[in-house]
Design a protein around this motif. Structure first.
Motif, PDB file in Angstrom:
ATOM      1  N   GLY A  46     -34.614  47.183  63.038  1.00  0.00           N
ATOM      2  CA  GLY A  46     -36.236  47.236  62.686  1.00  0.00           C
ATOM      3  C   GLY A  46     -37.133  46.299  63.119  1.00  0.00           C
ATOM      4  N   ARG A  51     -40.017  45.164  58.725  1.00  0.00           N
ATOM      5  CA  ARG A  51     -40.550  44.083  57.522  1.00  0.00           C
ATOM      6  C   ARG A  51     -42.119  44.207  57.199  1.00  0.00           C
ATOM      7  N   ASP A  67     -36.473  51.440  52.307  1.00  0.00           N
ATOM      8  CA  ASP A  67     -35.080  51.536  53.240  1.00  0.00           C
ATOM      9  C   ASP A  67     -35.503  52.642  54.251  1.00  0.00           C
ATOM     10  N   GLY A  70     -37.830  51.691  56.659  1.00  0.00           N
ATOM     11  CA  GLY A  70     -37.038  50.754  57.537  1.00  0.00           C
ATOM     12  C   GLY A  70     -36.379  51.564  58.602  1.00  0.00           C
ATOM     13  N   ILE A  71     -35.889  52.533  57.913  1.00  0.00           N
ATOM     14  CA  ILE A  71     -34.914  53.405  59.050  1.00  0.00           C
ATOM     15  C   ILE A  71     -35.889  54.033  60.233  1.00  0.00           C
ATOM     16  N   GLY A 114     -30.961  53.546  62.107  1.00  0.00           N
ATOM     17  CA  GLY A 114     -30.274  53.485  60.748  1.00  0.00           C
ATOM     18  C   GLY A 114     -29.853  54.954  60.588  1.00  0.00           C
ATOM     19  N   THR A 115     -28.988  55.175  59.340  1.00  0.00           N
ATOM     20  CA  THR A 115     -28.560  56.334  58.879  1.00  0.00           C
ATOM     21  C   THR A 115     -29.083  56.512  57.671  1.00  0.00           C
ATOM     22  N   HIS A 116     -28.497  55.928  56.495  1.00  0.00           N
ATOM     23  CA  HIS A 116     -28.841  56.156  54.912  1.00  0.00           C
ATOM     24  C   HIS A 116     -29.599  54.838  54.337  1.00  0.00           C
ATOM     25  N   PRO A 117     -30.176  54.894  53.141  1.00  0.00           N
ATOM     26  CA  PRO A 117     -30.776  53.780  52.525  1.00  0.00           C
ATOM     27  C   PRO A 117     -29.627  52.730  52.082  1.00  0.00           C
ATOM     28  N   HIS A 119     -28.572  49.875  53.313  1.00  0.00           N
ATOM     29  CA  HIS A 119     -27.745  48.963  53.916  1.00  0.00           C
ATOM     30  C   HIS A 119     -28.378  48.459  55.304  1.00  0.00           C
ATOM     31  N   THR A 121     -28.781  48.069  59.888  1.00  0.00           N
ATOM     32  CA  THR A 121     -28.231  48.602  61.094  1.00  0.00           C
ATOM     33  C   THR A 121     -26.873  47.802  61.452  1.00  0.00           C
ATOM     34  N   VAL A 124     -24.420  49.984  59.831  1.00  0.00           N
ATOM     35  CA  VAL A 124     -24.190  51.075  60.886  1.00  0.00           C
ATOM     36  C   VAL A 124     -23.536  50.929  61.952  1.00  0.00           C
ATOM     37  N   ALA A 179     -34.295  45.780  50.789  1.00  0.00           N
ATOM     38  CA  ALA A 179     -34.864  46.294  51.987  1.00  0.00           C
ATOM     39  C   ALA A 179     -35.360  45.315  52.942  1.00  0.00           C
ATOM     40  N   GLY A 180     -35.282  45.235  54.016  1.00  0.00           N
ATOM     41  CA  GLY A 180     -35.460  44.456  55.181  1.00  0.00           C
ATOM     42  C   GLY A 180     -34.752  43.009  55.038  1.00  0.00           C
TER      43      GLY A 180
HETATM   44  N1  U5P Z   1     -32.072  50.487  56.569  1.00  0.00           N
HETATM   45  C1  U5P Z   1     -31.477  51.354  56.114  1.00  0.00           C
HETATM   46  N2  U5P Z   1     -30.361  51.910  56.362  1.00  0.00           N
HETATM   47  C2  U5P Z   1     -29.885  51.947  57.876  1.00  0.00           C
HETATM   48  C3  U5P Z   1     -30.698  50.975  58.444  1.00  0.00           C
HETATM   49  C4  U5P Z   1     -31.894  50.378  57.869  1.00  0.00           C
HETATM   50  O1  U5P Z   1     -31.562  51.454  54.700  1.00  0.00           O
HETATM   51  O2  U5P Z   1     -28.902  52.637  58.108  1.00  0.00           O
HETATM   52  C5  U5P Z   1     -33.409  49.868  56.083  1.00  0.00           C
HETATM   53  C6  U5P Z   1     -33.214  48.448  55.714  1.00  0.00           C
HETATM   54  O3  U5P Z   1     -34.342  48.329  54.588  1.00  0.00           O
HETATM   55  C7  U5P Z   1     -33.162  47.229  56.603  1.00  0.00           C
HETATM   56  C8  U5P Z   1     -34.315  47.948  57.594  1.00  0.00           C
HETATM   57  O4  U5P Z   1     -33.238  46.126  56.134  1.00  0.00           O
HETATM   58  O5  U5P Z   1     -34.148  49.323  57.354  1.00  0.00           O
HETATM   59  C9  U5P Z   1     -34.542  47.670  58.871  1.00  0.00           C
HETATM   60  O6  U5P Z   1     -33.054  47.406  59.512  1.00  0.00           O
HETATM   61  P1  U5P Z   1     -32.405  46.258  60.148  1.00  0.00           P
HETATM   62  O7  U5P Z   1     -33.433  45.770  61.076  1.00  0.00           O
HETATM   63  O8  U5P Z   1     -32.238  45.287  58.897  1.00  0.00           O
HETATM   64  O9  U5P Z   1     -31.017  46.594  60.619  1.00  0.00           O
END
Ligand code: U5P
Length: 225
Positions: A46, A51, A67, A70-71, A114-117, A119, A121, A124, A179-180
């Motif tokens: 993301g 962020r 999250d 972010g997804i 992304g998929t679910h809150p 974690h 990518t 993923v 998150a982030g």
């Molecule tokens: N995010 C999730 N689940 C996912 C992918 C991303 O919750 O499957 C949220 C997280 O908060 C993550 C943000 O920090 O989106 C951006 O993704 P990334 O750039 O950190 O991977």
């Protein structure tokens, strides 16, 4: 080879914003790998977009909803890469691994976010690599490998050329799950890499290193079971 890339959103979409040339260079690298006969999947992060949104939303709401925001950013970044890949991709961002596999079976480059809150990518990409039995996971990010400590705030951090998955768990285990958050590898991803015994390479997220990670002459960190 069957390769899954985790492409950090901060490299595709840096603080300065999207650049046509930058996105085109990544698209060219992935197309080249496909032309060479590799099966290519890209999980896009993301970046700064995620962020920025998360830092404002956090003032109002909980981490899970941050999250979710972010997804959406990861999916927008995915659409940007899909648009640059043209006919080598499908104009759809899958939201689960079964749909993702269908795209690969159409002989296209798979791009997803992304998929679910709860974690990032990274997790993923590791789960996708496990799900499709990939030969290699490449984490292309804003640092050039795994260090003993976070090199952005520790001058004495030392870069590691080769580690095993247990050592990766030790190094990343204490990273934040908020998150982030942006540790070099998210702790859940490290656990999946360990359980799936995935060969993983962490490299600086530039097209040259992405290509080199597959040929083996990269400058990053190689993680083996
Ligand atoms: N995010 C999730 N689940 C996912 C992918 C991303 O919750 O499957 C949220 C997280 O908060 C993550 C943000 O920090 O989106 C951006 O993704 P990334 O750039 O950190 O991977």
């Amino acid at each position: 080879m069957d390769v899954v890339f985790a492409l950090g959103g901060s490299v595709l979409m840096p603080k300065e914003g999207a650049s046509t040339e930058n996105i085109q260079n990544y698209a060219k690298a992935f197309k080249k790998l496909k032309e060479m006969g590799h099966r290519v999947s890209v999980v896009v992060g993301g970046g700064n977009t995620a962020r920025q949104y998360i830092s404002v939303a956090r003032e109002f709401t909980n981490e899970s909803f941050c999250d979710e925001i972010g997804i959406l950013a990861t999916r927008m970044n995915s659409m940007l890469l899909i648009s640059a890949l043209g006919k080598d991709a499908v104009k759809q961002v899958p939201e689960n691994f079964k749909d993702a596999e269908l795209i690969l079976n159409m002989d296209k480059i798979l791009v997803m976010g992304g998929t679910h809150p709860a974690h990032t990518t990274d997790a993923v990409s590791a789960t996708l690599a496990e799900f499709i039995d990939a030969d290699l996971l490449v984490i292309a990010t804003n640092v050039d490998g795994v260090y003993t400590k976070d090199p952005r705030c520790n001058e004495d951090a030392v870069k590691l050329d080769k580690i095993n998955t247990k050592e990766l768990l030790e190094i990343t285990g204490s990273s934040s799950m908020s998150a982030g958050s942006s540790g070099v590898v998210d702790p859940l991803a490290s656990k999946i890499i360990d359980r799936a015994e995935l060969k993983t390479i962490v490299v600086k997220g530039i097209p040259e290193e992405i290509l080199a990670s597959v040929s083996g002459d990269h400058n990053g960190t190689t993680i083996t079971p």
